[in-house]
Design a protein around this motif. Structure first.
Motif, PDB file in Angstrom:
ATOM      1  N   MET A  53       3.862 -71.966 156.771  1.00 29.85           N
ATOM      2  CA  MET A  53       2.527 -71.561 157.210  1.00 29.85           C
ATOM      3  C   MET A  53       1.995 -70.463 156.291  1.00 29.85           C
ATOM      4  O   MET A  53       2.708 -69.508 155.984  1.00 29.85           O
ATOM      5  CB  MET A  53       2.608 -71.043 158.632  1.00 29.85           C
ATOM      6  CG  MET A  53       1.280 -70.907 159.279  1.00 29.85           C
ATOM      7  SD  MET A  53       1.520 -70.507 161.016  1.00 29.85           S
ATOM      8  CE  MET A  53       0.153 -71.325 161.748  1.00 29.85           C
ATOM      9  N   PHE A  54       0.777 -70.642 155.823  1.00 29.55           N
ATOM     10  CA  PHE A  54       0.221 -69.647 154.914  1.00 29.55           C
ATOM     11  C   PHE A  54      -1.307 -69.676 154.978  1.00 29.55           C
ATOM     12  O   PHE A  54      -1.880 -70.538 155.638  1.00 29.55           O
ATOM     13  CB  PHE A  54       0.710 -69.888 153.478  1.00 29.55           C
ATOM     14  CG  PHE A  54       0.804 -71.353 153.098  1.00 29.55           C
ATOM     15  CD1 PHE A  54      -0.290 -72.024 152.592  1.00 29.55           C
ATOM     16  CD2 PHE A  54       1.992 -72.067 153.265  1.00 29.55           C
ATOM     17  CE1 PHE A  54      -0.215 -73.366 152.240  1.00 29.55           C
ATOM     18  CE2 PHE A  54       2.071 -73.420 152.913  1.00 29.55           C
ATOM     19  CZ  PHE A  54       0.976 -74.066 152.400  1.00 29.55           C
ATOM     20  N   ASN A 105       6.908 -84.628 142.595  1.00 29.49           N
ATOM     21  CA  ASN A 105       7.627 -83.980 143.705  1.00 29.49           C
ATOM     22  C   ASN A 105       8.409 -82.758 143.218  1.00 29.49           C
ATOM     23  O   ASN A 105       9.613 -82.624 143.459  1.00 29.49           O
ATOM     24  CB  ASN A 105       8.564 -85.013 144.347  1.00 29.49           C
ATOM     25  CG  ASN A 105       9.048 -84.598 145.718  1.00 29.49           C
ATOM     26  OD1 ASN A 105       8.407 -83.811 146.405  1.00 29.49           O
ATOM     27  ND2 ASN A 105      10.198 -85.105 146.110  1.00 29.49           N
ATOM     28  N   ILE A 106       7.709 -81.873 142.538  1.00 27.47           N
ATOM     29  CA  ILE A 106       8.353 -80.764 141.824  1.00 27.47           C
ATOM     30  C   ILE A 106       8.850 -79.679 142.774  1.00 27.47           C
ATOM     31  O   ILE A 106       8.162 -79.329 143.736  1.00 27.47           O
ATOM     32  CB  ILE A 106       7.333 -80.143 140.837  1.00 27.47           C
ATOM     33  CG1 ILE A 106       7.017 -81.148 139.734  1.00 27.47           C
ATOM     34  CG2 ILE A 106       7.853 -78.832 140.251  1.00 27.47           C
ATOM     35  CD1 ILE A 106       5.802 -80.771 138.923  1.00 27.47           C
ATOM     36  N   LYS A 107      10.042 -79.155 142.488  1.00 26.35           N
ATOM     37  CA  LYS A 107      10.478 -77.924 143.145  1.00 26.35           C
ATOM     38  C   LYS A 107      10.092 -76.799 142.203  1.00 26.35           C
ATOM     39  O   LYS A 107      10.751 -76.568 141.200  1.00 26.35           O
ATOM     40  CB  LYS A 107      11.991 -77.932 143.382  1.00 26.35           C
ATOM     41  CG  LYS A 107      12.470 -76.688 144.118  1.00 26.35           C
ATOM     42  CD  LYS A 107      13.960 -76.727 144.370  1.00 26.35           C
ATOM     43  CE  LYS A 107      14.354 -75.559 145.249  1.00 26.35           C
ATOM     44  NZ  LYS A 107      15.786 -75.567 145.582  1.00 26.35           N
ATOM     45  N   GLN A 119       3.495 -76.691 141.271  1.00 27.50           N
ATOM     46  CA  GLN A 119       2.974 -78.048 141.365  1.00 27.50           C
ATOM     47  C   GLN A 119       1.447 -78.019 141.523  1.00 27.50           C
ATOM     48  O   GLN A 119       0.898 -77.145 142.176  1.00 27.50           O
ATOM     49  CB  GLN A 119       3.639 -78.730 142.569  1.00 27.50           C
ATOM     50  CG  GLN A 119       2.993 -80.022 142.992  1.00 27.50           C
ATOM     51  CD  GLN A 119       3.925 -80.911 143.792  1.00 27.50           C
ATOM     52  OE1 GLN A 119       4.961 -81.339 143.311  1.00 27.50           O
ATOM     53  NE2 GLN A 119       3.563 -81.194 145.028  1.00 27.50           N
ATOM     54  N   ARG A 166       0.468 -74.442 143.381  1.00 35.83           N
ATOM     55  CA  ARG A 166       1.309 -73.811 144.393  1.00 35.83           C
ATOM     56  C   ARG A 166       2.774 -73.942 143.987  1.00 35.83           C
ATOM     57  O   ARG A 166       3.184 -74.951 143.412  1.00 35.83           O
ATOM     58  CB  ARG A 166       1.093 -74.508 145.745  1.00 35.83           C
ATOM     59  CG  ARG A 166       1.698 -73.805 146.943  1.00 35.83           C
ATOM     60  CD  ARG A 166       1.231 -74.476 148.225  1.00 35.83           C
ATOM     61  NE  ARG A 166       1.598 -75.891 148.235  1.00 35.83           N
ATOM     62  CZ  ARG A 166       2.727 -76.344 148.777  1.00 35.83           C
ATOM     63  NH1 ARG A 166       3.553 -75.546 149.380  1.00 35.83           N
ATOM     64  NH2 ARG A 166       3.010 -77.623 148.721  1.00 35.83           N
ATOM     65  N   THR A 222       6.181 -74.739 145.175  1.00 37.19           N
ATOM     66  CA  THR A 222       6.737 -75.400 146.364  1.00 37.19           C
ATOM     67  C   THR A 222       8.090 -74.811 146.782  1.00 37.19           C
ATOM     68  O   THR A 222       8.595 -75.145 147.839  1.00 37.19           O
ATOM     69  CB  THR A 222       6.919 -76.913 146.139  1.00 37.19           C
ATOM     70  OG1 THR A 222       7.812 -77.093 145.051  1.00 37.19           O
ATOM     71  CG2 THR A 222       5.600 -77.589 145.851  1.00 37.19           C
ATOM     72  N   SER A 223       8.663 -73.940 145.927  1.00 34.32           N
ATOM     73  CA  SER A 223       9.952 -73.360 146.319  1.00 34.32           C
ATOM     74  C   SER A 223       9.763 -72.152 147.235  1.00 34.32           C
ATOM     75  O   SER A 223      10.693 -71.730 147.907  1.00 34.32           O
ATOM     76  CB  SER A 223      10.771 -72.980 145.085  1.00 34.32           C
ATOM     77  OG  SER A 223      10.130 -71.956 144.382  1.00 34.32           O
ATOM     78  N   ASN A 224       8.539 -71.557 147.245  1.00 28.52           N
ATOM     79  CA  ASN A 224       8.311 -70.428 148.162  1.00 28.52           C
ATOM     80  C   ASN A 224       6.913 -70.452 148.803  1.00 28.52           C
ATOM     81  O   ASN A 224       6.519 -69.487 149.440  1.00 28.52           O
ATOM     82  CB  ASN A 224       8.551 -69.094 147.437  1.00 28.52           C
ATOM     83  CG  ASN A 224       7.676 -68.962 146.203  1.00 28.52           C
ATOM     84  OD1 ASN A 224       6.711 -69.726 146.031  1.00 28.52           O
ATOM     85  ND2 ASN A 224       7.994 -68.018 145.331  1.00 28.52           N
ATOM     86  N   ASP A 225       6.184 -71.549 148.623  1.00 28.39           N
ATOM     87  CA  ASP A 225       4.842 -71.728 149.187  1.00 28.39           C
ATOM     88  C   ASP A 225       3.820 -70.696 148.695  1.00 28.39           C
ATOM     89  O   ASP A 225       2.789 -70.474 149.340  1.00 28.39           O
ATOM     90  CB  ASP A 225       4.877 -71.718 150.728  1.00 28.39           C
ATOM     91  CG  ASP A 225       5.472 -73.007 151.294  1.00 28.39           C
ATOM     92  OD1 ASP A 225       5.566 -73.977 150.524  1.00 28.39           O
ATOM     93  OD2 ASP A 225       5.831 -73.029 152.482  1.00 28.39           O
TER      94      ASP A 225
END
Lengths: 417, 91
Positions: free
Chosen positions: B1-2, B48-50, B53, B71, B73-76
């Motif tokens: 959530m952000f 689908n990148i960690k 992205q 963004r 995607t590893s820490n939003d």
């Protein structure tokens, strides 16, 4: 040779204050070369190694796990097991797994606490009723036990459900698979690890894969945090991180990784002796042997590897739970967590060879992989050993996204996606 | 959530938005000449990148406009937000 677990071994070890139990699996350093390497030490990966050693006589293999075994999605799922899928290919795949579950504790000499308490899927509108009836017929044609229940029968089977017809999503009926149920998720990983270890499989924990080495279109080995390992066959069973590993080999997969949350309540006395799922209101609940309600729902809709998820998903889930089970209104939730699930566009898994020789992927199980653990391991082991899929997983190849022959279970399988 | 800073409405809860997947996937210019493999790449295969992205998002419960987001995607963590048709800002 492993000592057999039994009532006698329990008694014998009780006499020495349980301080002399034999190690369930070794902690070896990786060898220079293996006949096959499995990437990912969850239930599916360990089951793959177990069946490779047991049925295909491949004992010189290793399972690489970046954390500890069973510490990923194996320990995060809500342990539901069922096989009431709509399409023939899925029915074959999931019922194969369910049949292995039925004898798994005996086979592994490890109590996986498989409990066939039944799974009930609810219908809340006329389309749900039609879909669930259709699925019931499809299941029975495939030899899978399924019955359709009307509202009174739902109430009789699970008396705490609110079947009042004036709620927002009234219960109009449901399906029941009596052979379905739950199992102890950690025990599945531990049982397979112990069994594989006994046959000579090296289970290497805290070993992260960094790169996949290729010579043209053939794999040569794997670069890890514990050094280079030479191998001709790599089976990747990395769940939410499958795309990350695929990227190391220069492949793209049709996957998106999203957070899926679950939560458990404080423990209470037995109140619900089955598993109840509802696709329309997006919530499911069962009760663990410890007495906690185990509650889950859908995924967030954005890609994320954070293992968190959004609060409104939990809120929506609990709204639905409270409407269906007003009796839970004063219960307190104990824990909430998230796991990363890899979702295919058709919501079916991939157990497949790839365009690179010796590289195999077992992924895309999305929100419901736990139920398939034994069958997935068995069929993936077959695929790796023979370099050809078994007839039960032939439909779940990567090429289906090129041919268009998808196994479209989205919304058709009574699943809470 | 952000929180997401909609380029049209300002900062709002993520709950108001719908994620639209990977950004900058070009629709094929000559669909009739595409092979099955190329169709599969376009339709189904994702990075689908960690990590960082590029994504599309829609302010579904707000102005209903689409925009792009960079963004992690590893820490939003949101790195940048820019409108449709604009070039992504330099990272």
């Amino acid at each position: 040779m492993k000592n057999k677990y039994s009532i006698f071994s329990l008694f014998k070890n009780a006499l020495s204050y349980h301080e002399n139990w034999q190690r369930a699996w070794k902690d070896p350093a990786p060898k220079k070369e293996y006949d096959a390497v499995i990437v990912g030490g969850g239930g599916h990966g360990l089951a793959t190694a177990y069946y490779l050693a047991k049925k295909h006589n491949m004992q010189n293999i290793a399972v690489l796990e970046k954390g500890w075994i069973g510490g990923g999605n194996t320990g995060r799922n809500t342990t539901i097991i069922r096989s009431n899928y709509l399409w023939d290919a899925s029915a074959g795949l999931y019922d194969h797994a369910l049949k292995i579950w039925e004898g798994l504790s005996q086979e592994l000499n490890y109590n996986v606490m498989f409990s066939q308490r039944g799974v009930m899927n609810l219908a809340h509108n006329l389309q749900d009723v039609r879909d669930l009836k259709r699925r019931t017929h499809a299941n029975r044609l495939n030899g899978i036990d399924a019955v359709y229940l009307n509202t009174e029968e739902v109430k009789k089977f699970c008396p705490i459900i609110n079947t009042s017809q004036d709620i927002r999503y009234p219960v109009l009926g449901g399906t029941l698979q009596r052979r379905a149920g739950t199992a102890r998720h950690d025990a599945v990983a531990w049982g397979y690890a112990r069994g594989a270890d006994e046959m000579g499989v090296d289970i290497i924990q805290n070993c992260e894969v960094k790169a996949i080495k290729r010579n043209g279109d053939t794999v040569e080995g794997i670069e890890t945090t514990k050094g280079f390992i030479k191998t001709k066959k790599i089976g990747v069973v990395a769940a939410g991180h499958s795309s990350v590993v695929a990227n190391m080999a220069g492949l793209r997969l049709p996957l998106e990784s999203k957070p899926l949350q679950a939560l458990v309540s404080e423990p209470v006395k037995p109140i619900i002796d089955t598993v109840v799922m509802s696709n329309a209101v997006h919530a499911y609940v069962s009760q663990s042997d410890k007495g906690e309600l185990v509650i889950g729902a859908g995924t967030d809709d954005y890609v994320s590897y954070t293992q968190k998820g959004s609060h409104q998903i939990v809120e929506g889930t609990l709204n639905a739970i409270l409407e269906l089970y007003p009796i839970f209104s004063r219960m307190r939730m104990l824990r909430q967590w998230g796991g990363i699930v890899d979702i295919c566009p058709d919501a079916s898994p991939i157990l497949s060879k790839t365009s690179i020789k010796g590289l195999y992927f077992n992924c895309g199980w999305g929100t419901g992989g736990f139920k398939a653990t034994p069958g997935s391991g068995d069929l993936f082991a077959h695929t790796i050993a023979n370099d050809e899929p078994h007839k039960l997983n032939a439909a779940f190849n990567l090429n289906r996204f090129v041919s268009g022959d998808l196994v479209d279970e989205h919304g058709a399988a009574a699943v809470a996606h | 959530m952000f929180l997401i800073n909609c380029p049209y409405c300002g900062e709002r809860d993520q709950q108001e938005f719908k994620a639209g997947g990977e950004a900058h996937i070009q629709r094929p210019r000559q669909p009739t000449e595409l092979s099955d493999d190329e169709w599969a790449e376009y339709l189904f295969m994702r990075k689908n990148i960690k990590g960082v992205q590029f994504e599309r998002w829609n302010h579904a419960h707000g102005c209903r406009k689409w925009f792009n987001m960079i963004r992690d995607t590893s820490n939003d963590e949101i790195k940048a937000i820019y409108k449709m048709g604009e070039k992504p800002p330099a990272q």
